[in-house]
Each structure stands twice: as C-alpha cells, then as structure tokens.
Design a protein around this motif. Structure first.
Motif, PDB file in Angstrom:
ATOM      1  N   UNK A   1       0.912  -1.126   0.192  1.00  0.00           N
ATOM      2  CA  UNK A   1       0.046  -0.014  -0.129  1.00  0.00           C
ATOM      3  C   UNK A   1       0.971   1.268   0.030  1.00  0.00           C
ATOM      4  N   UNK A   2       0.150   2.381  -0.388  1.00  0.00           N
ATOM      5  CA  UNK A   2       0.767   3.656  -0.297  1.00  0.00           C
ATOM      6  C   UNK A   2      -0.282   4.772   0.111  1.00  0.00           C
ATOM      7  N   UNK A   3      -0.023   5.783   0.884  1.00  0.00           N
ATOM      8  CA  UNK A   3      -0.793   6.802   1.398  1.00  0.00           C
ATOM      9  C   UNK A   3      -0.274   7.992   1.573  1.00  0.00           C
ATOM     10  N   UNK A   4      -0.715   9.008   1.150  1.00  0.00           N
ATOM     11  CA  UNK A   4      -0.431  10.429   1.329  1.00  0.00           C
ATOM     12  C   UNK A   4      -1.432  11.143   2.010  1.00  0.00           C
ATOM     13  N   UNK A   5      -1.042  12.144   2.886  1.00  0.00           N
ATOM     14  CA  UNK A   5      -2.130  12.788   3.680  1.00  0.00           C
ATOM     15  C   UNK A   5      -1.449  14.436   3.762  1.00  0.00           C
ATOM     16  N   UNK A   6      -2.246  15.171   3.686  1.00  0.00           N
ATOM     17  CA  UNK A   6      -2.093  16.759   4.129  1.00  0.00           C
ATOM     18  C   UNK A   6      -3.241  17.293   4.636  1.00  0.00           C
ATOM     19  N   UNK A   7      -2.764  18.218   5.815  1.00  0.00           N
ATOM     20  CA  UNK A   7      -3.802  18.739   6.554  1.00  0.00           C
ATOM     21  C   UNK A   7      -3.227  20.415   6.681  1.00  0.00           C
ATOM     22  N   UNK A   8      -4.166  21.149   6.769  1.00  0.00           N
ATOM     23  CA  UNK A   8      -4.172  22.690   6.806  1.00  0.00           C
ATOM     24  C   UNK A   8      -5.134  22.983   7.783  1.00  0.00           C
ATOM     25  N   UNK A   9      -4.599  24.060   8.687  1.00  0.00           N
ATOM     26  CA  UNK A   9      -5.276  24.523   9.796  1.00  0.00           C
ATOM     27  C   UNK A   9      -5.062  26.098   9.807  1.00  0.00           C
TER      28      UNK A   9
END
Length: 679
Positions: free
Chosen positions: A276-284
C-alpha cells in the motif's frame, strides 16, 4: 484473583526500585497540572467529567523499538491493544470492548493524528502512516464519545507528534536492531526561526517476523510547519507511507501444537499480504478574536493498496477530502463551541480470484461513495465545585455504490444507504475535596458499517449488504479521581453500556479467510477500571491499571441457535498492566513493562465457554544511558517477553476451521543507539 496477585507482584518489585533515583533539582512532577484537550475544551484532568487518560514523552519513546502503538497506549485502563506483529493487518485496538471485532485495521474507535482524522468517513481506521517513535502525546477518551467526534467513537484516541524543537536547528538519528531480522532507521530535523517552526522526519523498518511469511518493509515520512502572526496561527502537516507486508494468517490449536512459528499453508500458497501507499495533507488556521477563536481545518488523503487474501485479490484506490469549522467563545465560567464538519470518501474497488498470488477472473468492480455532514455544539461550565459538560451532535451519512460488473447472469447491484444519528452526552464532576472529585456521565455512540463490511456479502453479490445496520450505544458511568499527593494520582470508574445492532464478524466455509458481518440484536458491556500513577521526580513514572470487562449478548439469534448470554468474543475479561520508567535528564535509565491478560473468548457460539485463547503474562525490560544535553549519544538495550512465554497476541473472531489464534513471538532482543545534536 490471579490477575490481582500478578499486579501486586509487579508493583512490589517495581516501586522499591524508585529508591535508586538520582537526586534532581526538582523534587516532584505535579500531576494535577495535566490538562486534557480531547473533550473539546481545555479542562484539568482532575475536574473532567469523563475518563481521559494521558501518556507523554519518554513513556512512549524511551528505549522502545517503535514497532506498534502499544508503546503509546500501555497501562491505560479500559484499553486493549493487540500487537499482531503482522503489518499486513495491523494492530487491533479496543476500548471497553468497542473495536474488538476488527479483523484488520481499527473499528469502533476514532483516531486523530495531529488533529487530522485517521478514521475515515465510513468509520474504518488504518494506522500504517503513524510512526509510534514520532509521537509526543496520546490522549484517550475511554467510552462513547460520538457527541464530540461522530461516527465510530466507542472511544477516542488523539495522537500528537513531537513538536518542533525550541532551537534554530536540532537533529536526531536513531538505529534499532534486534531479533527476527529487525532493523529500523530514523532521522528527524527541526527548529524555530522567529514566528515560524518546522520539523521533518523519516523512518525505514525492515522486519522478517517471528513467523514465516510475515516479513515487512515500511517507509514512512512526514513534516509540519507553523507560523504565528498577531491573532493568526497557521499550520500544515504532511505524511506518507509505502509499505509491503505478508500475512501468515491465523492458526488452529492443533497447528499451534505442531509449530507456533509456522504460517497457514494456504496463505503461503496464495501469497497473501498487502502492498500500500498513502499520502495525507492537513491545513489549519486559528484566529483569536477577543474571548473567542475561530478554528478552520481541511485535509486530504490518497491511498491505494493491493491485498491478496486466500480467496481473492483486492485492488482498492481511495480518495478522501474533509473539513471542519468551529467557533469557541466564553463568558466568565461558561465556554462553548459550535460548528460543522463534513467529508467525502471515494473508493474504486475491484476484486479478482486469487490464483497462487496472480489475478484471476474479476469478481467485483464497483465505485463506492461515502459522504457525511454534521453539526455540533458543546458547552462547559465551572460553577464552584461543579464542572458541567454537555454536547449534542447530528450526523447524516450517505453510502452509494455503482456496480460496474453487470451481465446477464450478474444483475446490477447498484444502490445506496442513508444513515443518520443524533448523539447527546452530559457529564458532571463534583469537587468533594480540594484534591478529590467524583463524576457521572451519560454518553452515546453510533457506528456505521464500513464500505468493506457492506461490500463483503456472503451471497457473493456486488453492491452493499442491505441487511447490515449501524451499531448504537448508550452508556452510563460513575467514577472518581484523586490526587493523593503532588506526585500521586488514582482513579476508578464503573460503567454499563447497552449496544443495539452490535456488528459481529464471521467466516463461511466457501470463503475461509474472508470476513463477513451481521448484526446481533442487543449486547451489553459493563466493567470496572482503576489506575494508579506515581511521578516522584521529573522523568520518573510508574503506572498500574486494572480492567474488568464483561461483554455479553442480550438478544442474538443465528438460524435456530439462540446465543443470548454468551460472551462477546475477542474481549479479555481481565487485564492488568504495569510500567515503570526511571529516566533522568542525564545518566542511566531503566524501564519495565508487565502485562497479564485473562483467557479470551474466540467464538460467539461457545455457550459453555470452552473455546478461548489461554491467559498469559508477559514481562519486558529496557535499560540505557542518556547522554549530555548537547551532542547526545544514547545507547540502549531491551528484551521483550523476558520469560519466553508462549502466548497468543490476538484472536480471529468466529474464524472458520477453528483458526482463531495468532501466536506472539518468544523472547526477543532489541538494541539501539540515538544521536542528537542541537545548535
């Protein structure tokens, strides 16, 4: 009685060792200063009307291999973490029995990492992207919390990564090696410049595994930046993971007696595992305005996996977008929060026959969509000796599926489901003395079936299972907390939860290794939890926790069999855990972890209680040296399962063919070296 004797022995052995502590400039670590964030508003732990546990810093990372979240969640009452040492399916985490049904990933427990939900809109949680060695803090709400967090909140875990160092530049590098082909490399760098902060990290894990066909190769990385200007705070986090792991499968009791380290033969033949591969981005963004503040956040997740199981090969591509906005205000002793959030999950799922690890004929091809929108409000009030907390949340979910594998003998199974829930909660805490408080609460939780659970239909048809409903829980709890001294904390709680339409996993003869789900009419969970925390000096912490969980079906009929009164499988009735960490700022340090788990039921058809994974007790130890403040060189060595006990680390509930058991490793050595520099 066995569990209590074991706990007493551990504590008797551990606490005298505190006398070995070196003198420190500070005499105690005051525990009453701990403030919990998981309840939505900062509340001192002593006054919180819900049970929230906190683990911080060295307790999570000091001389640990960083293999699993069990490092961050040890010795917390009510929390059961089964590290399967199998990276193809991950850990099972349950809180008060919620989540025990999970055959892979996490179910029934909501997890947030640096404010970004690791739990997807449909309620499933995968934690491949979380590096335990990169965590600074873990907060756990023990019990239903859907009024605060929505779907799959039978319990809540908030994980916080190590913050940016308070220096222009600081780096840290660590290498860990050990038994069963373990090799782990870690590096991080970060710092502060004016009003800006930054941190980046990466790690690589190679692990052959205690069992055959259980090797793993994981590459993780991430980073964060923050910026403050006047009333505004901006932040961004990113992380990624690429992993490859093989799945040895579970074993029957007869196979365990032959060889506990073997893999199930069919799993080897079919080359089961997961890539598997996963990428995640969060902005606040947070803007302070007078006595209030506006918080806005958004996140995106992309994930793909190739997952051979004994009968099929699953090809899944997933995209998730979500956001949240909340306004917090207050006047005098009153504070409130109101807002809304929503997310959309889009899955492309294809299933093929498994022909010795190669793709065969297509068995499923469908587009799945999940969207939710929610509105919530929460208020807290500190009125003299009283602390009140009330919350109300409404969630609406829409599941839809577009069946793209349609033929004359395969009808179109496209369709949709709409599920909604109104979740209230109310808690009150009373300070009966300055350092003693009693509390009571009533809370609710709901849990939708995940897209995977809806898509796995025993009939083999496509679409979603129309007979599977959401699980709903109402819980009543009373408890007490006390600060016995500035460095001693004790708490206890008793609860009773009623569960309607409990989600239960099972397997069928025609598809061994593939898990299906059904609803039990009613179940009830009740239990008692207690814990003791001592921190006589900074860096010195002793914890002990006892958990009793009695989870049974109230109304549950399968065919002609009435299973009312049987235990809910996968939940150990008794758990005792204790840990001691002596970690001064410089010089030698040592830690010890002990755990007792009672016999765990494995099948809901076992009315006589004869099918159970045996009870076990484990002891781990670690020692090392903490170097100087600048240019630290810190070696360490540890031994897990010091007494080399045979045990099953997890069970597969209602497994076909009696393959209920997932054996844990024997005695294993871990050694490592950490280098850190600060400028």
């Amino acid at each position: 009685m066995i569990s209590l004797r074991f706990a007493a022995a551990v504590l008797a052995a551990a606490f005298p060792s505190l006398a070995l502590a070196q003198a420190d400039t500070a005499r105690v670590q005051p525990l009453d200063t701990v403030t919990v964030q998981a309840l939505g508003s900062p509340i001192p732990a002593l006054r919180a009307p819900f049970p929230v546990s906190v683990v911080r810093g060295a307790e999570i990372r000091q001389a640990r291999a960083g293999l699993a979240l069990s490092d961050a969640l040890s010795a917390i009452p009510g929390v059961q973490v089964d590290n399967r040492f199998n990276y193809a399916v991950g850990e099972r985490i349950s809180i008060r029995g919620f989540g025990a049904r999970a055959q892979f990933g996490v179910r029934g427990v909501r997890v947030l990492v640096d404010g970004i939900p690791a739990t997807l809109p449909d309620g499933q949680t995968t934690l491949n992207h979380v590096d335990p060695a990169a965590l600074e803090r873990a907060e756990v709400i023990r019990g239903p919390a859907s009024a605060l967090y929505g779907n799959a909140s039978g319990g809540v875990i908030r994980l916080t990564s190590i913050p940016a160092p308070d220096a222009p530049l600081a780096t840290e590098h660590r290498v860990v090696g050990g038994s069963d082909g373990l090799l782990r490399l870690e590096s991080s760098a970060g710092g502060r410049s004016g009003s800006a902060t930054y941190r980046a990290w990466a790690s690589r894990l190679r692990y052959d595994g205690y069992r055959r066909h259980a090797d793993a190769d994981n590459l993780l990385g991430g980073g964060s930046v923050g910026w403050t200007r006047g009333a505004d705070e901006l932040g961004a986090t990113v992380n990624f993971v690429r992993y490859e792991a093989r799945n040895p499968g579970s074993l029957s009791d007869s196979l365990l007696r032959v060889d506990r380290s073997q893999a199930f033969a069919r799993n080897v033949e079919q080359r089961t595992g997961e890539e598997g591969r996963q990428a995640q981005l969060g902005l606040s963004w947070r803007r302070t305005m007078g006595a209030g503040a506006l918080d806005v956040s958004a996140y995106g997740v992309g994930r793909s996996l190739d997952n051979p199981i004994p009968t099929n090969i699953i090809d899944l591509s997933r995209r998730v977008l979500g956001g949240r906005a909340a306004w917090t205000g207050g006047a005098g002793p009153l504070r409130w929060t109101a807002g809304a959030e929503g997310a959309r999950q889009a899955d492309e799922r294809r299933t093929f026959g498994n022909q010795a690890g190669e793709r065969g004929a297509a068995a499923l091809d469908q587009r799945e969509r999940v969207g939710f929108a929610s509105a919530f409000a929460q208020g807290t009030a500190a009125l003299g000796r009283l602390q009140l907390l009330g919350a109300l949340r409404y969630d609406r979910f829409r599941f839809s599926v577009d069946d793209r594998l349609v033929a004359a003998d395969n009808p179109n199974d496209s369709g949709g489901r709409t599920l909604s829930a109104l979740s209230p909660a109310l808690g009150v805490s009373v300070a009966v003395m300055r350092d003693v408080s009693l509390y009571a609460n009533v809370a609710t939780a709901f849990e939708t079936p995940t897209t995977t659970e809806l898509a796995n239909r025993p009939s083999g048809a496509g679409g979603f299972n129309p007979e599977l409903d959401a699980q709903r829980t109402t819980s009543l709890e009373v408890g007490g907390k006390a600060r016995l001294a500035a460095w001693a904390w004790v708490e206890a709680a008793a609860y009773h939860a009623r569960v309607r339409d409990a989600l239960i996993p099972f397997e069928v003869e025609g598809a061994p290794g593939r898990v299906f789900y059904r609803n039990a009419g009613r179940a009830r969970h009740r239990g008692v939890e207690s814990s003791l925390i001592l921190s006589p000096r900074p860096g010195w912490t002793a914890r002990a926790a006892y958990t009793w969980t009695d989870a049974r079906f109230g109304r549950y009929v399968v065919g002609d069999a009435d299973r009312a009164g049987t235990r809910v499988p996968g939940i150990a009735p008794h758990r005792v855990e204790a840990s001691l960490l002596a970690s001064p700022a410089r010089g030698p340090f040592a830690g010890i972890d002990a755990r007792y788990v009672s016999a765990t039921p494995v099948a809901d058809a076992d009315r006589e209680g004869r099918l159970a994974s045996p009870a076990y007790a484990l002891l781990d130890a670690r020692v090392g040296w903490e170097g100087a403040a600048r240019g630290r060189v810190s070696p360490f060595i540890g031994v897990t399962n010091l007494l080399d006990r045979e045990y099953n680390t997890s069970v597969v509930v209602n497994a076909f063919g009696g393959r209920y058991y997932e054996p844990g490793p024997g005695r294993a050595l871990i050694t490592g070296l950490r280098l850190s520099f600060r400028r």
